[in-house]
Motif scaffolding. Sequence first.
Motif, PDB file in Angstrom:
ATOM      1  N   UNK A  87       0.916  -1.024   0.117  1.00  0.00           N
ATOM      2  CA  UNK A  87       0.008   0.068   0.030  1.00  0.00           C
ATOM      3  C   UNK A  87       0.821   1.081   0.015  1.00  0.00           C
ATOM      4  N   UNK A  88       0.581   2.356  -0.893  1.00  0.00           N
ATOM      5  CA  UNK A  88       1.049   3.539  -0.884  1.00  0.00           C
ATOM      6  C   UNK A  88       0.391   4.728  -0.831  1.00  0.00           C
ATOM      7  N   UNK A  89       0.635   5.621   0.123  1.00  0.00           N
ATOM      8  CA  UNK A  89      -0.085   6.738   0.185  1.00  0.00           C
ATOM      9  C   UNK A  89       0.919   7.926   1.118  1.00  0.00           C
ATOM     10  N   UNK A  90       2.083   7.964   0.386  1.00  0.00           N
ATOM     11  CA  UNK A  90       2.866   8.737   0.798  1.00  0.00           C
ATOM     12  C   UNK A  90       3.340   8.253   2.281  1.00  0.00           C
ATOM     13  N   UNK A  91       3.344   9.032   3.132  1.00  0.00           N
ATOM     14  CA  UNK A  91       3.701   8.984   4.617  1.00  0.00           C
ATOM     15  C   UNK A  91       2.374   8.244   5.416  1.00  0.00           C
ATOM     16  N   UNK A  92       1.359   8.104   4.788  1.00  0.00           N
ATOM     17  CA  UNK A  92       0.208   7.623   5.415  1.00  0.00           C
ATOM     18  C   UNK A  92       0.160   6.077   4.917  1.00  0.00           C
ATOM     19  N   UNK A 358       9.018   6.789   6.405  1.00  0.00           N
ATOM     20  CA  UNK A 358       7.625   6.973   5.795  1.00  0.00           C
ATOM     21  C   UNK A 358       6.613   5.878   5.998  1.00  0.00           C
ATOM     22  N   UNK A 359       6.763   4.824   5.330  1.00  0.00           N
ATOM     23  CA  UNK A 359       5.820   3.692   4.864  1.00  0.00           C
ATOM     24  C   UNK A 359       5.665   3.168   6.288  1.00  0.00           C
ATOM     25  N   UNK A 360       6.489   3.158   7.240  1.00  0.00           N
ATOM     26  CA  UNK A 360       6.398   2.556   8.665  1.00  0.00           C
ATOM     27  C   UNK A 360       5.740   3.626   9.787  1.00  0.00           C
ATOM     28  N   UNK A 361       5.556   4.753   9.322  1.00  0.00           N
ATOM     29  CA  UNK A 361       5.123   5.533  10.437  1.00  0.00           C
ATOM     30  C   UNK A 361       3.855   5.260  10.985  1.00  0.00           C
ATOM     31  N   UNK A 362       2.912   5.223  10.384  1.00  0.00           N
ATOM     32  CA  UNK A 362       1.580   4.788  10.550  1.00  0.00           C
ATOM     33  C   UNK A 362       1.345   3.729  11.508  1.00  0.00           C
TER      34      UNK A 362
END
Length: 409
Positions: A87-92, A358-362
């Motif tokens: 899944x890709x949604x920038x930093x989300x 970024x891909x891990x932050x959420x």
Amino acid sequence: MAAAEIWIVGGYQSDFARNLTREGLEVADLAAEAVRETLDAARVEPARVGVVHVGNAFGQLFTGQGHFGALPATVEPALWGVPASRHEGACASGSLAVLAAMADLESGRYDCALVLGVELEKTVPGDVGARYMGAAAWVGHEGQDAKFLWPHMFSVLADEYDRRYGLDAAHLSAIAELNTRNARANPLAQTRKWAFEERSFQPDDEVNPVVEGRLRKSDCGPLTDGAAGVVLVRGEFLAAHPEVAARPRARILGWGHRTVGLSLEQKFARSKDDALVLPHVRDTILDAFGRAGVGGVDDLDLVETHDCFTMSEYLAIDHFGITAPGESWKAIESGALEIGGRVPMNPSGGLIGGGHPVGATGVRMLVDSFKQVTDQAGGYQVPGARTAATLNIGGSTTTTVSFVVGDAR
């Protein structure tokens, strides 16, 4: 029909201070670590996982690797044949992976999901990495003349706040100081051992130079290598596996998810008559509150929010309703955001102190919320925490996701 209960039964975060390229490792090694340690933390065997969801924003740019959904099966033979998606949604991106896993579980297709967020960012020099991340803006339409696009964009947001309400840079500096101070107690935070002095948070051109516009070095989150993971299960899984149910767990009580257009100026134009600068962010939070049965921000014990820049946390303060619109400074000055304050914000250190792969932050935010409400956060534990909320944004709040997490009591 009531939605199925979704439980977090374990989570993992890598050490965000590491540089995997210097260690001679690659993104598959990080994925292997995340799979292994997340499942171990949850005491769930790989064979019990029904579906895998992976958040990753910029893998092709930083590593050349795409098809991240296949990495878990590549590094863990027991996951061979298990459905998986990236899944890709920038930093989300990580939060989108969590939402997709929740939907799979709520549908009844599966009863156990592994969710990972994985990102390498130290494979290239910092200016190159900043350019790569510009892909999350409206390419060719905004920020074209900026050397560092995202500091520029959040400086523009600061300009808009100043135009509407007034803004004192000292309040942004106070956010940076608080988050780096909180990070010292977090054994996985990127900046926990960094040396700061008083001038590090002042308008000092030598120690704290301007990066873009209003924003200085201390206002900006670092590039980070890191991964995080959670195991999510339905209530039926807990009934069938009492050994898992007997361990610390937390429930995702509510969620919100909104997506708007890419352009920051579009967002400003649509909110020109609104009390808030970015009302869709407030709507996302209220969606999560409504689904969780939370009456307002004072029903929370803490918030883990997106502080890629100090301005994004300043935005979160009034959009969560901690203050009236444009009055975020009041919560900063009063100490409301401190551990022990009215609504502790980013006790982990957030992105500025903790790091921002970024891909891990959420996913990391969800791990920290799980730790807090199960009394496992150690030195940065909020005493008596039972309910936590997250706010994870992608781009200039183009993709916004919020979760409310509660304990099992």
